[in-house]
Scaffold this motif. Structure first.
Motif, PDB file in Angstrom:
ATOM      1  N   GLU A 167       0.825  -1.208   0.000  1.00  0.00           N
ATOM      2  CA  GLU A 167       0.000   0.000   0.000  1.00  0.00           C
ATOM      3  C   GLU A 167       0.863   1.263   0.000  1.00  0.00           C
ATOM      4  O   GLU A 167       0.517   2.254  -0.649  1.00  0.00           O
ATOM      5  N   VAL A 168       1.974   1.249   0.730  1.00  0.00           N
ATOM      6  CA  VAL A 168       2.889   2.393   0.728  1.00  0.00           C
ATOM      7  C   VAL A 168       3.417   2.619  -0.689  1.00  0.00           C
ATOM      8  O   VAL A 168       3.460   3.762  -1.184  1.00  0.00           O
ATOM      9  N   TYR A 169       3.812   1.538  -1.347  1.00  0.00           N
ATOM     10  CA  TYR A 169       4.306   1.664  -2.720  1.00  0.00           C
ATOM     11  C   TYR A 169       3.212   2.140  -3.668  1.00  0.00           C
ATOM     12  O   TYR A 169       3.461   2.945  -4.574  1.00  0.00           O
ATOM     13  N   GLU A 189       1.072   6.526  -7.011  1.00  0.00           N
ATOM     14  CA  GLU A 189       0.024   7.484  -7.369  1.00  0.00           C
ATOM     15  C   GLU A 189       0.560   8.916  -7.326  1.00  0.00           C
ATOM     16  O   GLU A 189       0.277   9.724  -8.221  1.00  0.00           O
ATOM     17  N   GLU A 190       1.326   9.229  -6.274  1.00  0.00           N
ATOM     18  CA  GLU A 190       1.904  10.565  -6.171  1.00  0.00           C
ATOM     19  C   GLU A 190       2.913  10.813  -7.303  1.00  0.00           C
ATOM     20  O   GLU A 190       2.948  11.906  -7.878  1.00  0.00           O
ATOM     21  N   ALA A 191       3.699   9.815  -7.607  1.00  0.00           N
ATOM     22  CA  ALA A 191       4.674   9.955  -8.693  1.00  0.00           C
ATOM     23  C   ALA A 191       3.964  10.135 -10.029  1.00  0.00           C
ATOM     24  O   ALA A 191       4.412  10.907 -10.883  1.00  0.00           O
ATOM     25  N   GLN A 192       2.832   9.407 -10.207  1.00  0.00           N
ATOM     26  CA  GLN A 192       2.070   9.534 -11.456  1.00  0.00           C
ATOM     27  C   GLN A 192       1.504  10.947 -11.599  1.00  0.00           C
ATOM     28  O   GLN A 192       1.520  11.515 -12.694  1.00  0.00           O
ATOM     29  N   GLU A 193       1.027  11.512 -10.490  1.00  0.00           N
ATOM     30  CA  GLU A 193       0.524  12.885 -10.521  1.00  0.00           C
ATOM     31  C   GLU A 193       1.645  13.845 -10.938  1.00  0.00           C
ATOM     32  O   GLU A 193       1.432  14.740 -11.770  1.00  0.00           O
ATOM     33  N   TYR A 194       2.817  13.662 -10.357  1.00  0.00           N
ATOM     34  CA  TYR A 194       3.967  14.502 -10.706  1.00  0.00           C
ATOM     35  C   TYR A 194       4.285  14.357 -12.193  1.00  0.00           C
ATOM     36  O   TYR A 194       4.502  15.348 -12.903  1.00  0.00           O
TER      37      TYR A 194
END
Length: 134
Positions: free
Chosen positions: A60-62, A67-72
């Motif tokens: 879940e952490v990964y 998701e955050e990296a995809q947004e970036y």
């Protein structure tokens, strides 16, 4: 020889008694094993469940990081995304989405069910007769 000798009958009876004792030893050992397995299996299932819970949380952490990296990544220009840095970043997102971690799936030993012993308490029904035609 017309029938079994007294010595043979005595030896047979001694062997039957030994078989009964050996049967009782096996039954006792099976009962001990089953009691042990019952308690141990419960502990093992709890330990495996705890491990799998931790693996799930790590996943879940990964997932959140991906998701955050995809947004970036999505906020960057197409030029950046198609460039070397963008391609490496996209590969990294893929790695974050798919960490190489697995839950445990262990086949635990089972209790020993019915052991099929010969009926040594009625040995005369199991064994050949002591003389022909009997």
């Amino acid at each position: 020889m017309k029938k079994l000798t007294k010595e043979q009958i005595t030896a047979i009876n001694a062997c039957i008694a030994a078989c009964k004792t050996a049967r009782d030893n096996v039954q006792s050992l099976v009962e001990e094993y089953n009691q042990f397995i019952e308690g141990w299996s419960q502990q093992a299932e709890e330990a495996i469940g705890g491990y799998n819970k931790e693996v799930q949380e790590l996943g879940e952490v990964y997932t959140q990081a991906a998701e955050e990296a995809q947004e970036y990544y999505d906020e960057r220009s197409e030029t950046w995304q198609s460039g070397e840095t963008g391609e490496k970043y996209a590969e990294w997102i893929s790695q974050l989405e798919n960490p190489d971690i697995e839950e445990l799936d262990i086949d635990l030993p089972e209790k020993i069910e019915d052991v099929a012993f010969d009926d040594w308490d009625n040995a005369e029904e199991l064994l050949p007769p002591q003389e022909p035609g009997e």
